[in-house]
Structures are given as C-alpha cells and as structure tokens.
Scaffold this motif. Structure first.
Motif: not given
Length: 196
Positions: A42-44, A55, A103
C-alpha cells in the motif's frame, strides 16, 4: 398525513442509482480480505503534488493525476477472483469489473468531496472493518441537497446513474481502522500497453 410526507421526503432524498446490500460477505471472508489488503504494498494516495493520508493499491487500471489519464496496473490478484465474481453477479448481466482499488483508512482518515473519474462507469464499494458515514451532496439552488448512507462492515454499495454522475460523495474521518475494496466497470477497455 405528516408521516406520509416524511416518508416521501426520505425516499426522495436517496440518490437515484444508489443500491445498498448489508452483509454482502461473511465475517470470516471479511477477516481474510482485510488480512490480504494488509499484505499489499500500500502507498499513500497521490493526486498531483499532494499526498492523501489513506493508503491504496490499484489493480487492472490506475488513474495518473499528473498525466490525467488511465494507466494499466498490475492484474487483479487471484485472491480477489471470488469476490469479483460475486460483485459482477450482484451488478447483473453484462457487469464486468475491470479496476479494483484497495484502501486502508487509519484512525482519523477520511476522503473529501469528489466524483470518481469519468473513465469509469459503475462503482461498487465493499466496506470492511469499521462502519462509516458515506455522505452524498449535490447543488440545490444556493445550497446543497444531502444524503448519508450508514455503510456497515461487510456491506456493499453501488453507484450508477445520478448517484454516480451528479452527486459528489465523501467519508468523514473514521474512528477506527477501516478498509474498502472499490470495484469499477468501464464502458470500454482502453489499449494502454503494459503496466507502468
């Protein structure tokens, strides 16, 4: 008579094209899906120069805010195959999920007012973990017409028609960890080449 009017107002307030199904998945499947999301890279959330607190991980396609266009993403993973089939069945004949967004919302994280990008057609959202207030608004003369859906854990909502195209939606800051899986259809599949 006043009770009938109140009921009529309540019916009118719900955005056209919004569907809601409680307990779409079992508690056991919810736990499995949350665990799978937690293992994702997960990435911002990135939108242009800004970085959101939630994320995310996109599959199938992702929207590039810098180039303002869709990009091909990694294929939808196998662990989502069964739930994608369930969502397509719920959506009815011809429903084909082509994009998935996982998310993670930490405590105090929400999402501001927006409409999903026009590249996508119908939107399905599976709520996992904490419940949330799924808010809708649209212009009404000099004010806003508003509607709030209580999205309970394990529930699925669908947005199509006016609820998708003319109403904006948002989620206020959540009070406990929440996860969601958003499933999107498209009217066509763009030829974008390999994943970026």
């Amino acid at each position: 008579m006043s009770e009938q009017l109140a009921l009529f107002d309540k019916v009118r307030a719900e955005p056209e094209g919004l569907r809601y199904a409680a307990d779409f998945v079992s508690p056991a499947i919810e736990r499995e899906l949350i665990q799978c999301i937690r293992t994702l890279p997960l990435q911002p959330f990135q939108f242009g120069q800004f970085e959101g607190k939630r994320r995310v991980a996109s599959f199938g396609f992702r929207y590039d805010y810098d180039q303002r266009q869709l990009k091909r993403a990694e294929p939808i993973p196998a662990w989502l195959a069964e739930i994608v089939t369930s969502v397509e069945t719920f959506g009815g004949p011809g429903t084909r999920i082509q994009q998935v967004l996982c998310t993670e919302y930490g405590i105090g994280v929400g999402i501001g007012w927006h409409r999903d990008k026009p590249h996508f057609d119908r939107i399905f959202g599976l709520s996992l973990g904490a419940a949330c207030k799924f808010r809708f608004r649209r212009p009404a003369r000099k004010s806003w017409e508003r509607f709030t859906l209580d999205a309970e854990p394990r529930s699925l909502y669908t947005m199509s028609g006016p609820s998708r195209l003319t109403w904006e939606h948002s989620i206020p800051a959540v009070e406990a960890p929440r996860y969601s899986i958003t499933f999107r259809t498209m009217g066509y599949e763009p030829d974008l080449g390999a994943p970026a």
